[in-house]
Design a protein around this motif. Structure first.
Motif, PDB file in Angstrom:
ATOM      1  N   ALA A  30       0.837  -1.205   0.000  1.00  0.00           N
ATOM      2  CA  ALA A  30       0.000   0.000   0.000  1.00  0.00           C
ATOM      3  C   ALA A  30       0.866   1.248   0.000  1.00  0.00           C
ATOM      4  O   ALA A  30       1.861   1.341   0.732  1.00  0.00           O
ATOM      5  N   GLY A  31       0.485   2.207  -0.844  1.00  0.00           N
ATOM      6  CA  GLY A  31       1.194   3.477  -0.907  1.00  0.00           C
ATOM      7  C   GLY A  31       2.352   3.522  -1.877  1.00  0.00           C
ATOM      8  O   GLY A  31       2.881   4.601  -2.149  1.00  0.00           O
ATOM      9  N   GLU A  32       2.761   2.360  -2.400  1.00  0.00           N
ATOM     10  CA  GLU A  32       3.877   2.334  -3.351  1.00  0.00           C
ATOM     11  C   GLU A  32       3.377   2.667  -4.754  1.00  0.00           C
ATOM     12  O   GLU A  32       2.321   2.192  -5.171  1.00  0.00           O
ATOM     13  N   LYS A  33       4.173   3.440  -5.481  1.00  0.00           N
ATOM     14  CA  LYS A  33       3.783   3.874  -6.812  1.00  0.00           C
ATOM     15  C   LYS A  33       4.712   3.287  -7.874  1.00  0.00           C
ATOM     16  O   LYS A  33       5.883   3.004  -7.604  1.00  0.00           O
ATOM     17  N   ILE A  34       4.170   3.139  -9.065  1.00  0.00           N
ATOM     18  CA  ILE A  34       4.966   2.777 -10.234  1.00  0.00           C
ATOM     19  C   ILE A  34       5.250   4.067 -11.002  1.00  0.00           C
ATOM     20  O   ILE A  34       4.326   4.773 -11.413  1.00  0.00           O
ATOM     21  N   LEU A  35       6.522   4.369 -11.151  1.00  0.00           N
ATOM     22  CA  LEU A  35       6.926   5.546 -11.911  1.00  0.00           C
ATOM     23  C   LEU A  35       7.161   5.139 -13.357  1.00  0.00           C
ATOM     24  O   LEU A  35       7.719   4.078 -13.627  1.00  0.00           O
ATOM     25  N   ARG A  36       6.769   5.997 -14.288  1.00  0.00           N
ATOM     26  CA  ARG A  36       6.836   5.676 -15.704  1.00  0.00           C
ATOM     27  C   ARG A  36       7.830   6.564 -16.432  1.00  0.00           C
ATOM     28  O   ARG A  36       7.885   7.782 -16.214  1.00  0.00           O
ATOM     29  N   GLY A  37       8.626   5.935 -17.321  1.00  0.00           N
ATOM     30  CA  GLY A  37       9.464   6.681 -18.240  1.00  0.00           C
ATOM     31  C   GLY A  37      10.402   7.659 -17.553  1.00  0.00           C
ATOM     32  O   GLY A  37      11.108   7.328 -16.596  1.00  0.00           O
ATOM     33  N   ALA A  38      10.396   8.895 -18.046  1.00  0.00           N
ATOM     34  CA  ALA A  38      11.332   9.916 -17.575  1.00  0.00           C
ATOM     35  C   ALA A  38      11.150  10.214 -16.096  1.00  0.00           C
ATOM     36  O   ALA A  38      12.120  10.513 -15.392  1.00  0.00           O
ATOM     37  N   ALA A  39       9.917  10.102 -15.591  1.00  0.00           N
ATOM     38  CA  ALA A  39       9.678  10.391 -14.178  1.00  0.00           C
ATOM     39  C   ALA A  39      10.465   9.438 -13.294  1.00  0.00           C
ATOM     40  O   ALA A  39      11.000   9.839 -12.241  1.00  0.00           O
ATOM     41  N   GLY A  40      10.543   8.173 -13.697  1.00  0.00           N
ATOM     42  CA  GLY A  40      11.303   7.208 -12.927  1.00  0.00           C
ATOM     43  C   GLY A  40      12.789   7.513 -12.930  1.00  0.00           C
ATOM     44  O   GLY A  40      13.451   7.477 -11.880  1.00  0.00           O
ATOM     45  N   TRP A  41      13.332   7.823 -14.098  1.00  0.00           N
ATOM     46  CA  TRP A  41      14.770   8.091 -14.181  1.00  0.00           C
ATOM     47  C   TRP A  41      15.140   9.376 -13.457  1.00  0.00           C
ATOM     48  O   TRP A  41      16.218   9.463 -12.857  1.00  0.00           O
ATOM     49  N   ARG A  42      14.255  10.349 -13.468  1.00  0.00           N
ATOM     50  CA  ARG A  42      14.547  11.576 -12.709  1.00  0.00           C
ATOM     51  C   ARG A  42      14.538  11.293 -11.208  1.00  0.00           C
ATOM     52  O   ARG A  42      15.357  11.843 -10.459  1.00  0.00           O
ATOM     53  N   ALA A  43      13.639  10.406 -10.767  1.00  0.00           N
ATOM     54  CA  ALA A  43      13.602  10.050  -9.345  1.00  0.00           C
ATOM     55  C   ALA A  43      14.880   9.311  -8.942  1.00  0.00           C
ATOM     56  O   ALA A  43      15.456   9.565  -7.873  1.00  0.00           O
TER      57      ALA A  43
END
Length: 604
Positions: free
Chosen positions: A28-41
């Motif tokens: 619960a509360g975990e997110k899947i980051l997609r594309g550029a958003a993930g790499w920036r994180a």
């Protein structure tokens, strides 16, 4: 035949239908980051830690496409290829040559580690040259973690079924210039060398990895749909999802594949692509090949189901099974569909001593055929006939392989009529195959590529090339005493009633004492109580439209399963119950359960 179930929408089930895309929940509360958003994180984490971003890729990941995505997402960052520190290609080829052998299919299991493929001095030199805002990418990037300070590590993981599909389309092995090589040889290199090395490497990173990326979704031409952009989760989300999966029932993602003998049953019942000529196999529970779909905020991310075996071996397998097999899932369930298709190849599997000494595997492929469905003329070929001339049979197999005349199987091999719910045990060394017009649930030990074809009915593969026949290996493993009398006494109609109470009948369904897998069938109308008893249970709903798995203590949410679906009950679950749902229309139900003999706590 069973009544076909109508087509499914986008792979997901409606009530009572086989689900081709089962999922496991992220914490619960975990997110899947997609594309550029993930790499920036990931880059932000690396910058905050003051170290490099190490992006370690499983062999088979499209590194150029991945590099392009990172470069677009992080335009101010320097990208370094870790494979510049790898040993020369020719040196690696020479190193692994004894494991690959000259055989088209079989090699020898390797015990290399990834450091064997790298020049340590070059790795140290590369580590010393890393400045701020640097991404190191490639298989082996995480090798720099011990040579640099405060690095942030990313695993780009990939399922083996996806690797195979890409290899068929021209993808190469790691650093190999072999786009047009025989696909069986590409697979061999992966199976015996690359994947073994890669699994040892990535397993060592699981406890500390910062991010995990779905490498199956990385391709040169990314679709514009958000759901198809590669997803990224944190290492904590990855570890949490695997802990949760090992505490409750779950399913892996089935993988369907065509074949020269393939049939129509799965296409019609499951609702697969009707434009395909056939489907032969379904890997319904083969964690070495299958995926897990982790679902949460942001959709799903796909990882190899083998990651769960590596990360949670005791909780998943049970202490006894883990101590016996290590972090390896020893039970395989798959489908063999010959409905309106052809015979499987006449074959034999190696004895344990042979597979250990020849290929480096520590156990062999004992198996069984459970008949989910059959046509009126369905048969199973099993064992040699009484009193045959062994030398004559081998000569006739050689003659058939040379193309001079077909092999007279009816002269040498027993043929048994097959009925729905029959269960044929096939210990290693027994000549066998399923005939046409059968839907087989194959229950076996996991070393699934070690099949010695003896006769393939004069066919070629889907690629137009004759499929490999291994008479030399096969002849050394045929157990000639597995004749008609022995098969009738040991392998046919081996069903014993264990208990019968109220509306539940529990039966032992016949795997031979030479095989380490025990199978139990439970017939019921309302529900049947079970317990893992300290070892993993693998189950298929072989009769009935829909059931659910429930915990007597409420330890997990009810888990719904449908006809023909295979599901896994981790050892940690303990007591559980399988019962009809309020939507079920079937009059009776049956499950077939498999577990490792001698692995239950009650076997002490």
């Amino acid at each position: 035949m069973s009544t076909p179930i109508s087509d499914m929408h986008e792979g997901h089930t409606e009530r009572g239908r086989y689900d081709t895309q089962p999922t496991v929940a992220l914490p619960a509360g975990e997110k899947i980051l997609r594309g550029a958003a993930g790499w920036r994180a990931a880059a932000e984490t690396a910058a905050n830690h003051g170290g490099a971003l190490l992006v370690d890729t499983y062999p088979g990941v499209d590194v150029p496409a991945l590099t392009a995505q990172i470069r677009e997402a992080l335009p101010g960052w320097n990208i370094v290829d870790v494979e510049d520190a790898a040993r020369p290609v020719a040196e690696v080829e020479q190193l692994i040559a004894p494991n690959l052998t000259d055989d088209r299919v079989f090699g020898v299991m390797s015990h290399f580690t990834l450091t064997d493929f790298y020049d340590d001095a070059k790795l140290s030199q590369l580590a010393g040259s890393i400045a701020e805002n640097t991404v190191v990418i490639g298989w082996g990037a995480a090798l720099l973690a011990d040579k640099t300070d405060n690095a942030t590590t990313v695993i780009v993981d990939m399922a083996r079924w996806e690797i195979q599909l890409r290899q068929r389309a021209g993808a190469t092995n790691w650093r190999a210039n072999n786009p047009n090589e025989d696909n069986l040889r590409k697979y061999k290199r992966g199976f015996f060398v690359e994947w073994r090395v890669a699994d040892r490497h990535k397993r060592s990173l699981f406890d500390t990895v910062d991010f995990v990326v779905d490498g199956n979704a990385i391709a040169p031409a990314q679709p514009s749909e958000h759901a198809h952009v590669a997803g990224m989760i944190t290492g904590d989300a990855f570890r949490g999802a695997l802990r949760e999966a090992a505490s409750r029932p779950f399913r892996v993602v089935p993988f369907f594949d065509p074949g020269v003998w393939g049939g129509q049953w799965m296409k019609n019942l499951i609702g697969l692509d009707p434009s395909k000529d056939n489907y032969a196999w379904c890997f319904d529970c083969v964690p070495e090949e299958n995926s897990l779909l982790l679902e949460g905020d942001g959709g799903v991310i796909e990882i190899p189901s083998l990651d769960l075996v590596f990360a949670q071996p005791t909780e998943l397998l049970g202490a006894k099974t883990f101590s016996r097999f290590g972090a390896e899932f020893p039970i395989r369930f798959d489908f063999l569909d010959t409905m309106d298709g052809g015979n499987l190849s006449l074959q034999v599997h190696p004895l344990t001593d042979y597979i250990q000494n020849t290929f480096g595997m520590h156990y062999t492929q004992d198996e069984s055929y459970y008949m989910l469905d059959v046509g009126d003329d369905a048969v199973v070929y099993l064992g040699t006939k009484n009193g045959i001339d062994q030398d004559a049979m081998v000569r006739d197999l050689i003659t058939a392989q040379n193309g001079d005349q077909p092999f007279p199987a009816e002269k040498y091999i027993n043929s048994y009529p097959a009925k729905k719910h029959d269960h044929f045990a096939i210990p290693a060394g027994t000549v066998h195959c399923s005939g046409a017009n059968s839907m087989v649930l194959e229950i076996s030990a996991t070393p699934f590529i070690f099949t010695f074809k003896l006769w393939d009915w004069g066919r070629v593969g889907l690629d137009g090339i004759p499929r490999p026949v291994h008479l030399d290996h096969g002849a050394r493993n045929i157990q000639w005493d597995r004749d008609t009398d022995w098969v009738n006494e040991n392998l046919i109609d081996q069903v014993d009633t264990i208990r019968e109470e109220r509306d539940v009948v529990e039966e032992r369904t016949g795997l031979h004492e030479l095989e380490f897998i025990e199978t139990r069938r439970h017939w019921f109308t309302q529900g049947a109580d079970h317990a893992t008893d300290g070892t993993v249970n693998v189950i298929n709903l072989v009769e009935g439209d829909e059931a659910r798995v429930v915990s007597p203590s409420g330890a997990f949410e009810p888990f719904v399963v449908h006809y023909a679906e295979t599901f896994i009950i981790p050892a940690s679950v303990g007591p559980y119950r399988i019962e009809r749902t309020e939507h079920s229309q079937s009059a009776r139900f049956a499950t077939l359960k498999a577990y490792v003999r001698g692995s239950r706590t009650s076997d002490n």
